[in-house]
Design a protein around this motif. Structure first.
Motif, short mmCIF file in Angstrom:
data_model
loop_
_atom_site.label_atom_id
_atom_site.label_comp_id
_atom_site.label_asym_id
_atom_site.label_seq_id
_atom_site.Cartn_x
_atom_site.Cartn_y
_atom_site.Cartn_z
N UNK A 26 0.82 -1.22 0.00
CA UNK A 26 0.00 0.00 0.00
C UNK A 26 0.85 1.26 0.00
N UNK A 27 1.99 1.21 0.65
CA UNK A 27 2.88 2.37 0.75
C UNK A 27 4.33 1.89 0.59
N UNK A 28 5.25 2.84 0.45
CA UNK A 28 6.67 2.47 0.30
C UNK A 28 7.36 2.45 1.66
N UNK A 29 8.46 1.72 1.73
CA UNK A 29 9.21 1.61 2.98
C UNK A 29 9.71 2.97 3.44
N UNK A 30 10.41 3.67 2.55
CA UNK A 30 11.00 4.94 2.96
C UNK A 30 9.96 6.03 3.18
N UNK A 31 8.84 5.92 2.48
CA UNK A 31 7.75 6.85 2.75
C UNK A 31 7.23 6.69 4.16
N UNK A 32 7.06 5.43 4.59
CA UNK A 32 6.59 5.16 5.95
C UNK A 32 7.60 5.66 6.98
N UNK A 33 8.88 5.45 6.71
CA UNK A 33 9.93 5.89 7.63
C UNK A 33 9.95 7.41 7.74
N UNK A 34 9.91 8.09 6.61
CA UNK A 34 9.99 9.55 6.61
C UNK A 34 8.79 10.17 7.32
N UNK A 35 7.59 9.70 6.99
CA UNK A 35 6.40 10.26 7.63
C UNK A 35 6.34 9.89 9.11
N UNK A 36 6.85 8.71 9.46
CA UNK A 36 6.92 8.34 10.87
C UNK A 36 7.87 9.25 11.64
N UNK A 37 9.00 9.56 11.02
CA UNK A 37 9.98 10.44 11.65
C UNK A 37 9.43 11.85 11.80
N UNK A 38 8.76 12.34 10.77
CA UNK A 38 8.15 13.68 10.84
C UNK A 38 7.10 13.73 11.95
N UNK A 39 6.29 12.67 12.05
CA UNK A 39 5.28 12.62 13.10
C UNK A 39 5.89 12.62 14.49
N UNK A 40 6.99 11.87 14.66
CA UNK A 40 7.66 11.81 15.96
C UNK A 40 8.24 13.17 16.33
N UNK A 41 8.86 13.84 15.36
CA UNK A 41 9.42 15.18 15.61
C UNK A 41 8.30 16.15 15.95
#
Length: 202
Positions: free
Chosen positions: A49-64
């Protein structure tokens, strides 16, 4: 406790419907633990459904983003806000006391290393705000610590596939070494500060 599972299921369906932004918002407000949101994000990667690095980047942005909110609480509200409303965001005054003690003792570097310690991961942002730590340095250290955390749990969720709910158990062998590495980095940081302070006093 069945109702809790029902709520969790509904939240995850909501995350799935929003894709990347579901992961971002899930991390931003953290209604459920970040490990679960990121692990579920890995499951969505496994599904295609989504890409690996997309999930990582948006997860990191959310955490920040979440830690920006906590930083603002510390900077503009301080301890009175925490004591009055902390229970609503699962933060206890005693946790803030510990985080503040760490921050005063070790300085800005603790913002990075504390990210690998349960509970302190979020709480350390409050004393950073109370101390009016440089916002951009705070953001950089938070992002640097959040990135490997996001990579780990998204990767494990992707690897586990439809067994992604076991992500907590699978992560344990990785999290413990990460904590030890963070502590080692903290020791090095403190030693560097000590040597510099000695040099200035000579």
């Amino acid at each position: 406790m069945e109702w809790i599972k029902d709520i969790l299921h509904e939240v995850l369906l909501w995350v799935e419907s929003l894709g990347y932004f579901g992961i971002l918002i899930g991390l931003l407000i953290e209604v459920i633990p970040s490990e679960i949101v990121l692990g579920f994000g890995g499951y969505l990667v496994w599904k295609g459904d989504i890409s690996f690095w997309g999930a990582v980047i948006f997860g990191t942005i959310g955490a920040v983003g979440q830690n920006w909110i906590l930083y603002a609480i510390g900077r503009y509200g301080g301890r009175p806000i925490v004591e009055k409303y902390g229970k609503y965001i699962k933060i206890k005054a005693k946790h803030v006391d510990t985080a503040e003690s760490w921050f005063n003792k070790y300085g800005a570097g603790i913002v990075f290393t504390a990210r690998f310690v349960p509970v302190m991961r979020q709480v350390i942002s409050i004393p950073a705000g109370m101390a009016r730590m440089n916002f951009w340095l705070f953001s950089l250290l938070t992002a640097l610590a959040s990135l490997p955390w996001s990579i780990l749990f998204v990767y494990l969720g992707k690897t586990l596939g439809d067994r992604w709910e076991d992500v907590g158990e699978e992560a344990a062998p990785y999290v413990q070494p990460a904590i030890l590495i963070a502590l080692a980095l903290l020791i090095v940081y403190v030693l560097i500060k000590f040597v510099r302070s000695r040099g200035k006093s000579v």
